[in-house]
Design a protein around this motif. Structure first.
Motif, PDB file in Angstrom:
ATOM      1  N   GLN A  46      30.945 -22.603  54.393  1.00 20.20           N
ATOM      2  CA  GLN A  46      31.643 -21.886  54.103  1.00 20.20           C
ATOM      3  C   GLN A  46      33.395 -21.326  54.050  1.00 20.20           C
ATOM      4  O   GLN A  46      33.535 -20.983  52.976  1.00 20.20           O
ATOM      5  CB  GLN A  46      31.340 -20.582  54.470  1.00 20.20           C
ATOM      6  CG  GLN A  46      31.872 -18.897  54.052  1.00 20.20           C
ATOM      7  CD  GLN A  46      32.981 -18.384  55.565  1.00 20.20           C
ATOM      8  OE1 GLN A  46      33.084 -19.045  56.941  1.00 20.20           O
ATOM      9  NE2 GLN A  46      33.431 -17.659  55.033  1.00 20.20           N
ATOM     10  N   ALA A  68      35.428 -22.579  50.583  1.00 24.43           N
ATOM     11  CA  ALA A  68      35.578 -21.662  49.943  1.00 24.43           C
ATOM     12  C   ALA A  68      36.716 -21.409  49.489  1.00 24.43           C
ATOM     13  O   ALA A  68      37.974 -22.415  50.347  1.00 24.43           O
ATOM     14  CB  ALA A  68      34.816 -21.215  50.107  1.00 24.43           C
ATOM     15  N   ALA A  84      34.569 -16.528  50.735  1.00 22.95           N
ATOM     16  CA  ALA A  84      32.439 -16.660  51.181  1.00 22.95           C
ATOM     17  C   ALA A  84      32.437 -16.712  51.964  1.00 22.95           C
ATOM     18  O   ALA A  84      33.133 -16.138  53.107  1.00 22.95           O
ATOM     19  CB  ALA A  84      32.081 -18.119  50.856  1.00 22.95           C
TER      20      ALA A  84
END
Length: 178
Positions: free
Chosen positions: A114, A117, A127
């Motif tokens: 994440q 991103a 994200a």
């Protein structure tokens, strides 16, 4: 026509062909394909109490969705799918997990991805990570009209999917709140 002139005419076409948006085509990403799902019949904003959202796929990758978005962070409670569908429309990545008995290793891997991103103009990785008890596998990663799923995260595949972030999103490149 001279061979040099023919080469100069073909070179721009070859460059365009190599840049197709269907999947990353270099290095380790050549082993992965993230095909586009069909365009949604509609992508209207619904009330956030609605459960009639999505494109009929599990998990959904486009379609009608809530007018709100989720914050781009790791969530520990299962959100309404209609909300994170709006994140997808904005070009955000959504990482889901289905672990009724817990899976801190999977969540930690998704949390690390994440953070990889694309970063919005507000400095926040675009994200989110969230549980979803309805996905048929333990892990799913989504972009607007694209998905990847498996029973364990594949960091290489997910990094390759992130290379496609924003390509099909109708409202691409929008920031996300932390």
């Amino acid at each position: 026509m001279s061979p040099r002139l023919r080469f100069l005419q073909v070179l721009p076409l070859a460059a365009l062909a190599a840049c197709g948006p269907s999947s990353p085509d270099d290095g380790e990403c050549a082993n992965y394909d993230f095909p586009l799902s069909p365009p949604p019949a509609s992508a209207r904003h619904l009330t956030c109490s609605s459960s009639a959202c999505g494109d009929g796929l599990n998990p959904p990758t486009s379609g009608d969705h809530c007018g709100d978005t989720l914050r781009c962070r790791v969530h520990d409670t299962e959100p309404n799918r209609c909300v994170w569908l709006h994140n997808l429309e904005h070009g955000h990545a959504v990482f889901l997990y289905n672990c009724p008995d817990g899976c801190p290793d999977i969540v930690a891997t998704l949390e690390g991805l994440q953070r990889e991103a694309r970063i919005g103009s507000n400095g926040v990785a675009r994200a989110l990570v969230a549980p979803d008890s309805r996905i048929p596998t333990r892990v799913a990663a989504l972009l607007w009209r694209r998905s990847w799923s498996a029973d364990s995260p594949d960091p290489t595949a997910l990094r390759c999917l992130l290379r496609l972030q924003d390509l099909e999103a109708p409202e691409a490149h929008l920031t996300c709140l932390p």
